[in-house]
Design a protein around this motif. Structure first.
Motif, PDB file in Angstrom:
ATOM      1  N   GLN A 247      12.606  -7.278  13.768  1.00  0.00           N
ATOM      2  CA  GLN A 247      12.540  -7.675  12.361  1.00  0.00           C
ATOM      3  C   GLN A 247      11.114  -8.000  11.940  1.00  0.00           C
ATOM      4  OE1 GLN A 247      15.410 -10.881  12.630  1.00  0.00           O
ATOM      5  NE2 GLN A 247      16.815  -9.789  11.272  1.00  0.00           N
ATOM      6  N   MET A 248      10.367  -8.664  12.822  1.00  0.00           N
ATOM      7  CA  MET A 248       8.977  -8.991  12.513  1.00  0.00           C
ATOM      8  C   MET A 248       8.164  -7.715  12.312  1.00  0.00           C
ATOM      9  SD  MET A 248       6.663 -11.353  12.035  1.00  0.00           S
ATOM     10  CE  MET A 248       7.079 -12.906  12.832  1.00  0.00           C
ATOM     11  N   LYS A 249       8.359  -6.730  13.185  1.00  0.00           N
ATOM     12  CA  LYS A 249       7.663  -5.453  13.040  1.00  0.00           C
ATOM     13  C   LYS A 249       8.056  -4.778  11.736  1.00  0.00           C
ATOM     14  CE  LYS A 249       7.136  -0.876  15.137  1.00  0.00           C
ATOM     15  NZ  LYS A 249       7.577   0.041  16.213  1.00  0.00           N
ATOM     16  N   MET A 250       9.341  -4.779  11.430  1.00  0.00           N
ATOM     17  CA  MET A 250       9.821  -4.181  10.184  1.00  0.00           C
ATOM     18  C   MET A 250       9.155  -4.843   8.982  1.00  0.00           C
ATOM     19  SD  MET A 250      11.995  -4.934   7.418  1.00  0.00           S
ATOM     20  CE  MET A 250      13.208  -6.137   7.985  1.00  0.00           C
ATOM     21  N   PHE A 251       9.091  -6.172   8.998  1.00  0.00           N
ATOM     22  CA  PHE A 251       8.508  -6.893   7.866  1.00  0.00           C
ATOM     23  C   PHE A 251       7.029  -6.577   7.704  1.00  0.00           C
ATOM     24  CE2 PHE A 251       5.996 -10.569   6.509  1.00  0.00           C
ATOM     25  CZ  PHE A 251       6.451 -10.685   5.201  1.00  0.00           C
ATOM     26  N   LEU A 252       6.255  -6.672   8.787  1.00  0.00           N
ATOM     27  CA  LEU A 252       4.807  -6.470   8.702  1.00  0.00           C
ATOM     28  C   LEU A 252       4.440  -5.055   8.288  1.00  0.00           C
ATOM     29  CD1 LEU A 252       3.640  -8.498  11.832  1.00  0.00           C
ATOM     30  CD2 LEU A 252       3.463  -9.158   9.424  1.00  0.00           C
ATOM     31  N   THR A 253       5.274  -4.089   8.610  1.00  0.00           N
ATOM     32  CA  THR A 253       4.983  -2.702   8.231  1.00  0.00           C
ATOM     33  C   THR A 253       5.422  -2.387   6.802  1.00  0.00           C
ATOM     34  OG1 THR A 253       7.038  -2.019   9.337  1.00  0.00           O
ATOM     35  CG2 THR A 253       4.987  -1.808  10.593  1.00  0.00           C
ATOM     36  N   ARG A 254       5.896  -3.405   6.067  1.00  0.00           N
ATOM     37  CA  ARG A 254       6.177  -3.231   4.632  1.00  0.00           C
ATOM     38  C   ARG A 254       4.903  -3.378   3.810  1.00  0.00           C
ATOM     39  NH1 ARG A 254       9.337  -0.241   5.318  1.00  0.00           N
ATOM     40  NH2 ARG A 254       8.831  -0.541   7.487  1.00  0.00           N
ATOM     41  N   LEU A 255       3.848  -3.891   4.423  1.00  0.00           N
ATOM     42  CA  LEU A 255       2.611  -4.202   3.714  1.00  0.00           C
ATOM     43  C   LEU A 255       2.016  -2.964   3.053  1.00  0.00           C
ATOM     44  CD1 LEU A 255       0.320  -6.278   3.127  1.00  0.00           C
ATOM     45  CD2 LEU A 255      -0.709  -5.573   5.291  1.00  0.00           C
ATOM     46  N   GLY A 256       1.727  -3.089   1.751  1.00  0.00           N
ATOM     47  CA  GLY A 256       1.126  -1.985   1.004  1.00  0.00           C
ATOM     48  C   GLY A 256      -0.278  -2.338   0.540  1.00  0.00           C
ATOM     49  N   PHE A 257      -0.857  -1.485  -0.304  1.00  0.00           N
ATOM     50  CA  PHE A 257      -2.222  -1.680  -0.799  1.00  0.00           C
ATOM     51  C   PHE A 257      -2.274  -2.856  -1.782  1.00  0.00           C
ATOM     52  CE2 PHE A 257      -2.206   2.840   0.410  1.00  0.00           C
ATOM     53  CZ  PHE A 257      -3.292   2.847   1.278  1.00  0.00           C
ATOM     54  N   GLY A 258      -3.375  -3.622  -1.683  1.00  0.00           N
ATOM     55  CA  GLY A 258      -3.589  -4.733  -2.607  1.00  0.00           C
ATOM     56  C   GLY A 258      -2.675  -5.911  -2.387  1.00  0.00           C
ATOM     57  N   SER A 259      -2.058  -5.982  -1.229  1.00  0.00           N
ATOM     58  CA  SER A 259      -1.111  -7.060  -0.948  1.00  0.00           C
ATOM     59  C   SER A 259      -1.677  -8.069   0.042  1.00  0.00           C
ATOM     60  CB  SER A 259       0.204  -6.495  -0.402  1.00  0.00           C
ATOM     61  OG  SER A 259       0.913  -5.808  -1.404  1.00  0.00           O
ATOM     62  N   LYS A 260      -1.046  -9.226   0.069  1.00  0.00           N
ATOM     63  CA  LYS A 260      -1.396 -10.290   1.003  1.00  0.00           C
ATOM     64  C   LYS A 260      -0.103 -10.820   1.600  1.00  0.00           C
ATOM     65  CE  LYS A 260      -5.036 -12.791  -0.049  1.00  0.00           C
ATOM     66  NZ  LYS A 260      -6.046 -12.726   1.026  1.00  0.00           N
ATOM     67  N   VAL A 261      -0.136 -11.127   2.911  1.00  0.00           N
ATOM     68  CA  VAL A 261       1.053 -11.583   3.619  1.00  0.00           C
ATOM     69  C   VAL A 261       0.789 -12.946   4.256  1.00  0.00           C
ATOM     70  CG1 VAL A 261       2.470 -11.202   5.675  1.00  0.00           C
ATOM     71  CG2 VAL A 261       2.017  -9.315   4.129  1.00  0.00           C
ATOM     72  N   VAL A 262       1.751 -13.852   4.107  1.00  0.00           N
ATOM     73  CA  VAL A 262       1.709 -15.121   4.825  1.00  0.00           C
ATOM     74  C   VAL A 262       3.035 -15.278   5.565  1.00  0.00           C
ATOM     75  CG1 VAL A 262       1.482 -17.622   4.684  1.00  0.00           C
ATOM     76  CG2 VAL A 262       0.187 -16.173   3.103  1.00  0.00           C
ATOM     77  N   VAL A 263       2.944 -15.529   6.860  1.00  0.00           N
ATOM     78  CA  VAL A 263       4.123 -15.725   7.701  1.00  0.00           C
ATOM     79  C   VAL A 263       4.107 -17.164   8.198  1.00  0.00           C
ATOM     80  CG1 VAL A 263       5.285 -15.014   9.833  1.00  0.00           C
ATOM     81  CG2 VAL A 263       4.115 -13.299   8.415  1.00  0.00           C
ATOM     82  N   THR A 264       5.199 -17.894   7.968  1.00  0.00           N
ATOM     83  CA  THR A 264       5.249 -19.294   8.379  1.00  0.00           C
ATOM     84  C   THR A 264       6.431 -19.536   9.309  1.00  0.00           C
ATOM     85  OG1 THR A 264       6.679 -20.109   6.597  1.00  0.00           O
ATOM     86  CG2 THR A 264       4.338 -19.902   6.105  1.00  0.00           C
ATOM     87  N   GLY A 265       6.282 -20.482  10.214  1.00  0.00           N
ATOM     88  CA  GLY A 265       7.388 -20.796  11.113  1.00  0.00           C
ATOM     89  C   GLY A 265       7.074 -21.940  12.053  1.00  0.00           C
ATOM     90  N   ASP A 266       8.119 -22.429  12.696  1.00  0.00           N
ATOM     91  CA  ASP A 266       8.021 -23.529  13.651  1.00  0.00           C
ATOM     92  C   ASP A 266       8.745 -23.104  14.927  1.00  0.00           C
ATOM     93  OD1 ASP A 266       8.138 -25.843  15.115  1.00  0.00           O
ATOM     94  OD2 ASP A 266       9.228 -27.018  13.618  1.00  0.00           O
ATOM     95  N   ILE A 267       7.993 -22.829  15.976  1.00  0.00           N
ATOM     96  CA  ILE A 267       8.603 -22.290  17.188  1.00  0.00           C
ATOM     97  C   ILE A 267       9.409 -23.332  17.959  1.00  0.00           C
ATOM     98  CG2 ILE A 267       6.974 -20.384  17.511  1.00  0.00           C
ATOM     99  CD1 ILE A 267       5.434 -22.110  19.473  1.00  0.00           C
ATOM    100  N   THR A 268       9.412 -24.571  17.482  1.00  0.00           N
ATOM    101  CA  THR A 268      10.263 -25.596  18.110  1.00  0.00           C
ATOM    102  C   THR A 268      11.635 -25.659  17.433  1.00  0.00           C
ATOM    103  OG1 THR A 268       9.544 -27.435  16.692  1.00  0.00           O
ATOM    104  CG2 THR A 268       8.212 -26.949  18.658  1.00  0.00           C
ATOM    105  N   GLN A 269      11.850 -24.851  16.392  1.00  0.00           N
ATOM    106  CA  GLN A 269      13.123 -24.885  15.667  1.00  0.00           C
ATOM    107  C   GLN A 269      13.740 -23.483  15.574  1.00  0.00           C
ATOM    108  OE1 GLN A 269      12.880 -26.903  11.907  1.00  0.00           O
ATOM    109  NE2 GLN A 269      12.202 -28.820  12.810  1.00  0.00           N
ATOM    110  N   ILE A 270      13.867 -22.839  16.695  1.00  0.00           N
ATOM    111  CA  ILE A 270      14.434 -21.484  16.733  1.00  0.00           C
ATOM    112  C   ILE A 270      15.962 -21.573  16.756  1.00  0.00           C
ATOM    113  CG2 ILE A 270      14.608 -19.362  18.086  1.00  0.00           C
ATOM    114  CD1 ILE A 270      11.749 -19.966  19.104  1.00  0.00           C
ATOM    115  N   ASP A 271      16.610 -20.898  15.816  1.00  0.00           N
ATOM    116  CA  ASP A 271      18.071 -20.921  15.702  1.00  0.00           C
ATOM    117  C   ASP A 271      18.728 -19.651  16.240  1.00  0.00           C
ATOM    118  OD1 ASP A 271      18.075 -23.451  14.374  1.00  0.00           O
ATOM    119  OD2 ASP A 271      17.423 -22.431  12.553  1.00  0.00           O
TER     120      ASP A 271
END
Length: 325
Positions: A247-271
């Motif tokens: 899913q992470m790969k799928m999301f990051l490869t959605r990036l197009g021209f003129g865009s900015k991406v911010v990914v946030t998370g807490d690896i101590t709270q994995i569900d």
């Protein structure tokens, strides 16, 4: 016993600066400083006299000078900002000055300034400004999502992007939203509500509804990002610890021209189920050699909720470390 040197230092506040702004209502801001040090602080007119151990008197003097610099920059002092200034000057564990942190205003909404409150948050904001992709990893309350949203709203208002796209993995529903009753909005609302709450804090409800109706703001579960290319967009993936590597790969490869991406998370709270890896846990090793992206790690020091939350976060961190050990 060693002879302890005492020193008296006077700080003169400019006549143009109201003492109320520096000391607070009923001296509540002054009391923050007084409670942090045993030194004696006396205020007479526009003069502040500090008497105490030589090194400590110097530190307190520097705190007042920093607070005056923040006020000169047009920022309002709060109990929280004074506490942060005391910690920064007292510990000397960061190169950033309080003025650099508190004068960095991203947005002003209803007379409330939104911006970084800690050195870690300041570095996070600077990373977003400097990179196409930024990954923020840290515990709850560190402003990961909130500050990213503020940067997105600022970018949209300045026409740096044409739309904001906010997404989260709906882990509890297993991404199989078709099995849930109601419309798409009703199905995903519980998972996306925190994103709406942050936006409501940054713009009027009518404005938000208008942007939502025109597609300038889109809030959707991660499953609906597949197959798209997102140009001229500010894209935020929240709760990224609950993505799979695929899913992470799928999301990051959605990036197009003129865009900015911010990914946030807490690896101590994995569900995720115990047999599934988190895409956020493995992404740094995969992308570490790529330019134009940055990983920012926030800690309990960057928690900007109630002081007790900082202590709770730190207690859990120690507990997890001891358990691993």
């Amino acid at each position: 016993m060693p002879n302890i040197k005492t020193k008296e230092i006077k700080v003169e506040v400019p006549d143009s600066q109201p003492m109320f702004d520096l000391l607070g209502h009923r001296d509540e801001l002054l009391k923050v400083i007084e409670n942090a040090f045993p030194s004696r602080i006396v205020v007479r007119g526009n003069k502040i006299t500090i008497t105490g151990h030589e090194a400590e008197a110097e530190i307190i003097s520097n705190i007042f000078m920093e607070l005056l610099d923040i006020l000169k920059a047009g920022e309002r002092l709060t109990k929280q900002s004074v506490e942060q200034t005391v910690d920064l000057i007292k510990t000397k564990d960061d190169d950033l000055t309080p003025k650099e942190i508190f004068s960095d205003t991203i947005l002003i909404h209803r007379s409330k300034a939104i911006g970084p409150k800690t050195p870690g948050q300041k570095r996070y904001i600077d990373a977003i400004r400097s990179n196409t992709a930024t990954f923020a990893i840290g515990p709850a309350g560190t402003g990961k999502t909130y500050l990213a949203m503020a940067m997105a709203v600022q970018a949209l208002s300045k026409k740096m992007v044409n739309r904001i796209i906010l997404t989260r993995p709906a882990v509890e529903a297993g991404e199989k939203l078709g099995y849930l009753p109601g419309t798409l909005f009703e199905k995903v609302d519980p998972y996306l509500r925190p994103l709406y709450d942050a936006l409501f804090d940054m713009m009027e409800p009518d404005r938000f509804s208008q942007l939502l109706d025109t597609g300038s703001i889109e809030v959707a579960p991660l499953a609906y990002m597949r197959g798209r290319t997102l140009n001229e967009s500010f894209i935020i993936l929240d709760e990224a610890q609950n993505t799979s590597p695929e899913q992470m790969k799928m999301f990051l490869t959605r990036l197009g021209f003129g865009s900015k991406v911010v990914v946030t998370g807490d690896i101590t709270q994995i569900d995720l189920p115990h047999d599934k890896r988190s895409g956020l846990q493995v992404i740094e090793n995969i992308l570490k050699s790529i330019n134009d992206l940055e990983f920012v790690r926030l800690s309990s020091k960057d928690v900007i909720r109630h002081k007790l939350v900082q202590e709770i976060v730190e207690a859990y961190r120690r507990f997890e470390e001891n358990k691993k050990g």
